[in-house]
Design an enzyme around this catalytic site. Structure first.
Site, PDB file in Angstrom:
ATOM      1  CB  CYS A  91      -0.972  -0.062   1.172  1.00 25.08           C
ATOM      2  SG  CYS A  91      -2.329   1.081   0.973  1.00 25.08           S
ATOM      3  CG  HIS A 183      -3.464  -3.483   3.779  1.00 24.90           C
ATOM      4  ND1 HIS A 183      -2.428  -2.975   4.529  1.00 24.90           N
ATOM      5  CD2 HIS A 183      -4.070  -2.423   3.203  1.00 24.90           C
ATOM      6  CE1 HIS A 183      -2.410  -1.661   4.422  1.00 24.90           C
ATOM      7  NE2 HIS A 183      -3.399  -1.293   3.620  1.00 24.90           N
ATOM      8  CD  GLU A 185      -0.732  -6.059   5.978  1.00 27.31           C
ATOM      9  OE1 GLU A 185      -0.321  -6.660   4.965  1.00 27.31           O
ATOM     10  OE2 GLU A 185      -0.876  -4.829   6.020  1.00 27.31           O
ATOM     11  CB  SER A 236      -0.780 -12.473  37.894  1.00 28.95           C
ATOM     12  OG  SER A 236      -0.642 -13.025  36.594  1.00 28.95           O
ATOM     13  N   GLY A 237      -0.630 -15.829  38.179  1.00 29.86           N
ATOM     14  CA  GLY A 237      -1.423 -16.990  37.788  1.00 29.86           C
ATOM     15  C   GLY A 237      -1.799 -16.906  36.317  1.00 29.86           C
ATOM     16  N   GLY A 238      -1.526 -15.765  35.697  1.00 22.71           N
ATOM     17  CA  GLY A 238      -1.786 -15.607  34.264  1.00 22.71           C
ATOM     18  C   GLY A 238      -0.686 -16.282  33.455  1.00 22.71           C
ATOM     19  CB  VAL A 239      -0.604 -17.278  29.890  1.00 22.02           C
ATOM     20  CG1 VAL A 239       0.361 -17.987  28.973  1.00 22.02           C
ATOM     21  CG2 VAL A 239      -1.904 -18.043  29.954  1.00 22.02           C
ATOM     22  CE  LYS A 382      -2.176 -13.854  26.641  1.00 24.74           C
ATOM     23  NZ  LYS A 382      -1.940 -13.121  27.877  1.00 24.74           N
TER      24      LYS A 382
END
Ligand code: XMP
Length: 526
Positions: A91, A183, A185, A236-239, A382
């Site tokens: 683009c 685009h 992506e 925190s127990g989060g991933v 993530k």
């Protein structure tokens, strides 16, 4: 660059020059999904020296909102087109390429194009579009442009057109310069990943960016950075924080101590599960700080959401500091900061100084405590963190967990927080999540939880009148939490879940389903 960022130095890599497109991050994602390491850098930072130092094996020029006619229009470094590596322009990136190499770009008057379009090959199918037209003579793409190329630069030919973009796909095959108007992506260009795959093949990438390789190098670099010093990590127990902790533990063993602050606002059995996982599976030194009395005491009578958040944040820092002192002489603080949190964003108004989004999971701590940061995930998205977690042997059930906010159940309990309400909320949430898992919907949903409402309603159970709390079920689909849509459960599922919650959870006699999207709502209730 951090020491950990050196990890990537040993890999062939793509440099993505960011001209400010909303979807630049997706380019890096697509490349990483193809096992190639890539970094995004704002055009202001990419000087000739930077290019030489970064030494990319290929370069992608992103889209962007500017026009090459603007004064001070964003440009790549002068040496780029003589650097001798394949370049893909998207683009605005296409327009810049043509502008720099002797073609012509025209203002958008009447030819702007936004949304779905179809590309048809011209003459031969160019190697960049290998595999694109196997099922037909045209392929869907996503356009979003105002200006357009009106004359190609010398050496370029057209290989694909769309009704409004005669130069939809262009290339100079000798120099391996490719430029597309659309685009590739975004998801609305279904064969976009194939285009990137072709580009990487043309550029000769070995495609060896694997999580196993990343893990080994990250471990080596953590050892180099930390030496024989001590590290603390807030769990925190989060991933993210869990993966960071396990990775660092593999690198430096007992030099790492984790601090898990239980503020009494966790889900049912969450503290026990997290602590057991770390103690039993990994034998990581862990301080389990049960501070629920402190947090719930200070939150007594607090109803304003912002005051709740600030109170929790302040106490968290105090408690963390108190327990960190017990570790004695830690010089480093580990955090699970991810790549989207640190990508420098392009600023057109701010000149060469760019805004850096920096997210600290335990904001304010390092400065206050004089700690240096260890952030071994700052290169990763993530989904890559999840892949790394699997590589490190974290259980799937743990890795796939829905996000859980730092303030925990406090922001799912509008109005005053009481132990009674929290206990009811925990029970209802557990039943709801159990239902979702039983129906195999957990992985389809980005986040699901129950909020207990600050209202009692009248019901009838058997021959008795009840006067209990109402609750709201929430379940959303999302990509990044920035926007979200409610999950379209079947009526049957909702009915069954409501019945189970009312029968199994004492204290709730009415269940509602929240069908607000974000925006205008937010995912959490506070
Ligand atoms: P909202 O409610 O803003 O939430 O739509 C978007 C996502 O962020 C999570 N969230 C938080 N996470 N600390 C966190 O670590 C917080 O203070 C916080 N507030 C919201 C929320 O769970 C959702 O995933």
């Amino acid at each position: 660059m951090t020491d950990i960022a050196e990890t990537a130095r040993h890999h062939e890599r793509v440099l993505v020059i960011d001209f400010g497109s909303q979807v630049t991050q997706l380019i890096a994602r697509r490349l990483r999904e193809l096992n190639v390491y890539s970094e995004i850098h704002p055009f202001q930072n990419v000087t000739d020296e930077f290019l030489k130092d970064f030494d990319p094996k290929a370069v992608v020029l992103s889209g962007g909102p500017a026009s090459v006619f603007d004064e001070g229009a964003p440009m790549p470094p002068a040496s780029l087109f003589d650097y001798g590596v394949p370049v893909l322009g998207i683009c605005y990136g296409q327009q810049v390429m043509m502008h720099c190499l002797g073609g012509t770009v025209e203002r958008g008057h009447g030819t702007a194009e936004f949304g779905r379009a179809y590309v048809t090959p011209r003459d031969e199918v160019v190697d960049l579009l290998d595999g694109w037209f196997d099922d037909g003579d045209r392929e869907q793409v996503w356009m979003s442009h105002g200006d357009h190329v009106s004359k190609l630069a010398p050496g370029f030919s057209v290989y694909g057109t769309s009704p409004n973009a005669p130069f939809a796909v262009t290339a100079d095959l000798d120099r391996q310069f490719y430029a597309v108007q659309f685009h590739p992506e975004v998801h609305h260009t279904p064969k976009g990943a194939r285009l990137y795959e072709n580009f990487l093949r043309i550029a000769g990438f070995a495609r060896d960016w694997t999580m196993a390789a990343y893990k080994d190098e990250a471990i080596r670099l953590i050892r180099e950075q930390v030496g024989d010093k001590k590290v603390i990590c807030g769990l925190s127990g989060g991933v993210d924080s869990s993966v960071a902790a396990v990775l660092i533990h593999e690198a430096i063993g007992d030099q790492l101590t984790c601090v898990f602050v239980d503020h009494g606002l966790l889900r049912l059995n969450e503290a026990e599960e997290v602590v057991a996982m770390f103690r039993d599976n990994y034998n990581i030194p862990l301080i389990h700080a049960d501070e629920s009395d402190l947090f719930l005491g200070e939150l007594e009578g607090v109803t304003d959401p912002e005051v709740k958040r600030k109170t929790i944040g302040r106490l968290f820092i105090d408690v963390f500091q108190k327990h960190a002192n017990e570790v004695g002489g830690a010089e480093f603080l580990a955090q699970g900061t991810l790549y989207p949190d640190v990508i420098e964003s392009v600023s057109f108004s701010g000149g060469p100084s760019v805004t850096i989004k920096s997210h600290h999971n335990v904001g304010g701590l390092p400065e206050k405590m004089g700690l240096k940061l260890v952030e071994p995930l700052r290169e990763l998205f993530k989904d890559e963190v999840r892949a790394l977690g699997r590589e490190l042997g974290l259980p799937d059930r743990f890795i796939g967990r829905h996000p859980f906010p730092g303030p925990g159940l406090a922001i799912r309990c509008p109005g005053e927080i009481t132990r009674e309400k929290l206990a009811i909320l925990q029970q209802a949430d557990a039943v709801y999540i159990d239902q979702i898992r039983k129906h195999n919907l957990y992985d389809e949903i980005w986040q699901a939880f129950v909020a207990i409402l600050p209202v009692r309603t009248v019901g009838v159970m058997g021959d008795y009148r009840t006067y209990d709390y109402a609750c709201a079920l929430r379940a959303v689909t999302s990509v990044d939490g920035m926007t979200a849509d409610y999950y379209p459960f079947s009526h049957e599922f909702l009915g069954e879940t409501a019945t189970r919650i009312i029968n199994e959870v004492k204290g709730i006699n009415r269940v509602t389903y929240d069908i607000t999207s974000k925006p205008p709502g937010t995912i959490e209730w506070e």
